[in-house]
Design a protein around this motif. Structure first.
Motif, PDB file in Angstrom:
ATOM      1  N   ARG A  26       0.735  -1.174   0.075  1.00  0.00           N
ATOM      2  CA  ARG A  26       0.142   0.128   0.004  1.00  0.00           C
ATOM      3  C   ARG A  26       0.706   1.195   0.035  1.00  0.00           C
ATOM      4  N   GLN A  27       2.012   1.271   0.862  1.00  0.00           N
ATOM      5  CA  GLN A  27       2.787   2.564   0.644  1.00  0.00           C
ATOM      6  C   GLN A  27       3.305   2.573  -0.598  1.00  0.00           C
ATOM      7  N   LEU A  28       3.964   1.723  -1.106  1.00  0.00           N
ATOM      8  CA  LEU A  28       4.633   1.849  -2.285  1.00  0.00           C
ATOM      9  C   LEU A  28       3.848   2.190  -3.426  1.00  0.00           C
ATOM     10  N   ALA A  29       2.369   1.713  -3.529  1.00  0.00           N
ATOM     11  CA  ALA A  29       1.368   1.922  -4.571  1.00  0.00           C
ATOM     12  C   ALA A  29       1.428   3.413  -4.400  1.00  0.00           C
ATOM     13  N   GLY A  30       0.755   3.902  -3.038  1.00  0.00           N
ATOM     14  CA  GLY A  30       0.422   5.134  -2.787  1.00  0.00           C
ATOM     15  C   GLY A  30       1.374   6.294  -3.328  1.00  0.00           C
ATOM     16  N   GLY A  37      -3.800  -2.960  -6.510  1.00  0.00           N
ATOM     17  CA  GLY A  37      -3.917  -4.374  -7.248  1.00  0.00           C
ATOM     18  C   GLY A  37      -2.986  -4.361  -8.216  1.00  0.00           C
ATOM     19  N   PHE A  38      -2.887  -3.301  -8.948  1.00  0.00           N
ATOM     20  CA  PHE A  38      -1.739  -3.258 -10.052  1.00  0.00           C
ATOM     21  C   PHE A  38      -0.357  -3.593  -9.575  1.00  0.00           C
ATOM     22  N   MET A  41      -0.104  -7.438  -8.981  1.00  0.00           N
ATOM     23  CA  MET A  41      -0.031  -8.122 -10.022  1.00  0.00           C
ATOM     24  C   MET A  41       1.487  -8.058 -10.933  1.00  0.00           C
ATOM     25  N   VAL A  42       1.927  -6.704 -10.671  1.00  0.00           N
ATOM     26  CA  VAL A  42       3.333  -6.523 -11.131  1.00  0.00           C
ATOM     27  C   VAL A  42       4.412  -7.443 -10.501  1.00  0.00           C
ATOM     28  N   GLU A  43       4.177  -7.381  -9.248  1.00  0.00           N
ATOM     29  CA  GLU A  43       5.167  -8.089  -8.382  1.00  0.00           C
ATOM     30  C   GLU A  43       5.084  -9.880  -8.561  1.00  0.00           C
ATOM     31  N   ASN A  44       3.683  -9.977  -8.796  1.00  0.00           N
ATOM     32  CA  ASN A  44       3.832 -11.490  -8.948  1.00  0.00           C
ATOM     33  C   ASN A  44       3.733 -11.961 -10.604  1.00  0.00           C
TER      34      ASN A  44
END
Length: 412
Positions: A26-30, A37-38, A41-44
């Motif tokens: 959540r921190q990185l996405a924010g 969610g995006f 999916m990138v990390e996986n």
């Protein structure tokens, strides 16, 4: 390598760097401006990270080079530096006396208090190392000040002249020290000198000498720079009537010391002695004035300490510079540019002290965190980063250094 395999590898790199930074999804996405969610999916490996804007955003937040994430070169971009350089044509016209700002017919001059506030803001932007914003604001400010000076020939005329001088000086130091336009800086200083001559004020004349010294140093003439500084010192010592004058005298001693460090024709020991003498004089004056913001500068004990670090660094006395840094608290100054200068110079010296390269990288990153535009434009910092790139460093330190090098445009 097919797209699925590339997506998997990039995802693993993003996850690894995120965890090394101790950040949640959540921190990185924010911070990067995408959904959780995006990012998941990138990390996986279920979504290929192939948009340059997102690659750059993730790299910036994680403080790494984009190549650390993608495994491929990625052109660096510094929008702040771009904005500053894009504003130069308008500033050039303003310095040439060709008003780039369309002034409506019949428009009256702004009130002096408004103009004074804008001049103060310009100087704050300089000390905060907000060069793009400052460069864009200067043409209109100079035009409005000239309009007001032309319209005001009464009691407020001298105040307008002082405001003009105070506006030309951040233009000079911005163009000279941070953007590399030495010729334009010379024009700015010359315009300020013309205004100051009309004031017939010996203290302001000494201030003009202070900024002329900056230009002469940048033009590659430390001997002439020192001569101009000494002339200003002599003039000012005959007119020490206010605390602000004492602060300016202290700044002149500091810039005299800087001029001496640049004069490679002087014997090394002689340079050290002369530099030490000017530092001692500046320290005496700082003890008298305390921390000041006179002349929109930052003279006081803290700035003297910062100069002691930088001057020892420039003299190659790296251990002495590191020892001096331990007694300086740059956070006492409300001037991010000066704080960043301290950490940059400390990093430059630490890079030359055996076994302290990791601390050097940390100091440079601290400087960048405080004032990225100043650090990215610093030629001496760039040299140090290039020097450190060739050293054997712990993997996590090397990663952070490569990220800094990328943001400075040294590697892609």
């Amino acid at each position: 390598m097919d797209e699925a395999e590339r997506a998997r590898r990039i995802g693993e790199r993003v996850r690894s760097h995120r965890r090394q930074r101790g950040m949640s999804l959540r921190q990185l996405a924010g911070l990067a401006g995408c959904s959780v969610g995006f990012l998941s999916m990138v990390e996986n490996g279920k979504r290929l990270l192939d948009r340059s804007s997102l690659i750059a955003a993730f790299a910036e937040v994680l403080q790494v080079s984009p190549a650390e994430l993608t495994g491929q070169p990625h052109p660096p971009a510094d929008p702040h530096a771009t904005a500053a350089h894009e504003a130069i044509p308008a500033l050039r016209l303003a310095l040439m006396g060709l008003n780039p700002v369309v002034v409506p017919q019949g428009r009256s001059a702004q009130p002096p208090e408004v103009l004074a506030g804008r001049v103060a803001q310009a100087n704050r932007l300089y000390h905060a190392a907000e060069y793009g914003t400052l460069t864009a604001a200067l043409p209109a400010l100079l035009a409005d000040l000239h309009t007001a000076a032309e319209m005001e020939r009464g009691r407020g005329w001298r105040r307008m002249l002082r405001l003009l001088a105070d506006a030309y000086h951040p233009a000079c130091t911005l163009l000279l020290k941070n953007l590399g336009y030495t010729d334009l800086a010379f024009i700015a200083v010359s315009r300020a000198a013309e205004v100051i001559a009309e004031l017939e004020d010996p203290v302001y004349s000494a201030l003009s000498g202070f900024f002329q010294t900056h230009v002469l140093m940048a033009a590659g003439s430390p001997t002439q720079a020192l001569a101009r500084a000494r002339s200003a010192v002599d003039e000012l010592e005959r007119n020490l009537v206010t605390p602000a004058a004492h602060a300016l005298l202290g700044e002149l001693h500091l810039i005299s010391a800087t001029s001496i460090t640049l004069d490679k024709r002087r014997p090394g020991r002689a340079r050290e002695v002369e530099v030490g003498g000017h530092l001692a004089e500046a320290a005496k004056l700082a003890a008298r004035t305390g921390e000041t913001r006179a002349w929109h500068l930052n003279f006081g004990p803290t700035n003297v300490g910062i100069h002691k670090v930088s001057l020892n660094t420039d003299l190659g006395l790296h251990t002495a510079a590191v020892e001096a840094a331990a007694r300086v608290h740059p956070g006492l100054l409300d001037a991010p540019g000066r704080q960043a200068a301290f950490h940059s110079d400390l990093g430059r010296s630490l890079a030359h002290v055996r076994g302290r390269e990791a601390e050097a990288v940390a100091a440079l990153l601290e400087a960048e965190q405080i004032a990225p535009q100043r650090v990215h434009a610093g030629a001496l910092v760039r040299e140090t980063v290039g020097f450190l790139l060739d050293r054997q460093l712990p993997s996590h330190v090397a990663r952070d250094l490569r990220g800094l090098a990328h943001r400075m445009g040294l590697v892609i």
